[in-house]
Design an enzyme around this catalytic site. Sequence first.
Site, mmCIF file in Angstrom:
data_model
loop_
_atom_site.group_PDB
_atom_site.id
_atom_site.type_symbol
_atom_site.label_atom_id
_atom_site.label_comp_id
_atom_site.label_asym_id
_atom_site.label_seq_id
_atom_site.Cartn_x
_atom_site.Cartn_y
_atom_site.Cartn_z
ATOM 1 N N SER A 67 28.213 17.851 22.916
ATOM 2 C CA SER A 67 27.184 16.914 22.460
ATOM 3 C C SER A 67 25.942 17.013 23.328
ATOM 4 O O SER A 67 26.033 17.112 24.559
ATOM 5 C CB SER A 67 27.717 15.477 22.505
ATOM 6 O OG SER A 67 26.677 14.544 22.233
ATOM 7 N N ASP A 68 24.790 16.979 22.675
ATOM 8 C CA ASP A 68 23.534 16.818 23.400
ATOM 9 C C ASP A 68 23.486 15.392 23.937
ATOM 10 O O ASP A 68 24.155 14.497 23.415
ATOM 11 C CB ASP A 68 22.361 17.088 22.451
ATOM 12 C CG ASP A 68 21.017 16.906 23.133
ATOM 13 O OD1 ASP A 68 20.920 17.226 24.330
ATOM 14 O OD2 ASP A 68 20.082 16.445 22.465
ATOM 15 N N LYS A 69 22.707 15.175 24.973
ATOM 16 C CA LYS A 69 22.617 13.830 25.552
ATOM 17 C C LYS A 69 21.478 13.026 24.939
ATOM 18 O O LYS A 69 21.687 12.004 24.300
ATOM 19 C CB LYS A 69 22.432 13.899 27.074
ATOM 20 C CG LYS A 69 22.341 12.522 27.737
ATOM 21 C CD LYS A 69 22.181 12.629 29.227
ATOM 22 C CE LYS A 69 20.769 12.997 29.617
ATOM 23 N NZ LYS A 69 19.801 11.894 29.377
#
Length: 372
Positions: A67-69
């Site tokens: 996941s991207d933050k």
Amino acid sequence: MDIDGKRISLGPSNIILRGCELKNTEWAVGVAVYAGRETKAMLNNSGAPSKRSHLETHLGQIKYVFSDKTGTLTENKMEFKCASIGGIDYSNAQDSTEDGQIGNSVQGGGQVLRPKMKVKVDPELLDLSKRKHTGEGKHVCDFFIALAACNTIVPITVETPDPAVNLIDYQGESPDEQALVYAAAAYGFMLIERTSGHIVIDIHGERQRFNVLGLHEFDSDRKRMSVILGCPDKTVKVFVKGADTSMFSVINRSLHLNMLKVTESHLHTYSSKGLRTLVVGMRELSPSEFEQWQSSYELASTALMGRAALLRKVASNIENHLTILGASGIEDKLQQGVPEAIESLRTAGIKVWVLTGDKQETAIQLATHLSS
């Protein structure tokens, strides 16, 4: 393209893609590029094929989730929290509200202009920003001029029910830049106007015009951006902001070594709190340095081949021997429900990896919040 004998480069900053709307522009001269049936947009316009799958079957095979933050786990709503300027930490922020008025306001054309967003300010830093004739005050002024100028933010005037009051809405691609410009405005450095050739900043009631002589946008190699300004005092300065790993390599460490060490300590503290950090620096250019940069910049910006690499080289040549001005800390809160969602995935035996360009301490703090 050539206009009045001057070659103007075409690039991402002045190309309008299909479906975009041009605002705040009375007239424009342009050419149509990347048009026709053989462009990717037209070739891919045949519609997406229908795909069906048994989702529950595939979910049982998932072992890892990447996941991207920013904007995925977090709200992507940046809020300026603190700053380290001249080796001093200013973290005692309070609401910038006086008599029910939101933040700083300025007079212009018989109207009151206020920033659309409210920013908490540190009283000591706010007072220091008004004393530009002192050594500390000048350092603070340069810091906030950098925040107001070193970006691609466009100020938009928004009407309110009160005809005597207008709001300034800072619009741009980067939420980080928006947060920094709103912070500068709250401390009395309000970006009023931006064109391709100049910006106007209201500095504690005094409007000053800066000529934008060049802009080197952020890229993933340099991890910083810079703007070259012709200042009201006839000097030419380059203002630079970027990631600390990138900025500390171009700052003149022979100057203010103790300040550098203290700033690094403040950055560690900010990132350990989960804040996003940026370092700001500047340098005054001599006439010969500016002429050399200007010549190289014009050649690179109009090159037909390898333009990006040439501009990157020109930027790197001018972004050096900087004086450190300070650093900023910006908060980007987790979205509601994210910790619970992560916990559900972990309970199901799925390992979650978070991808981020922030400092390691910031990522560790985020992971702590997710697991608590």
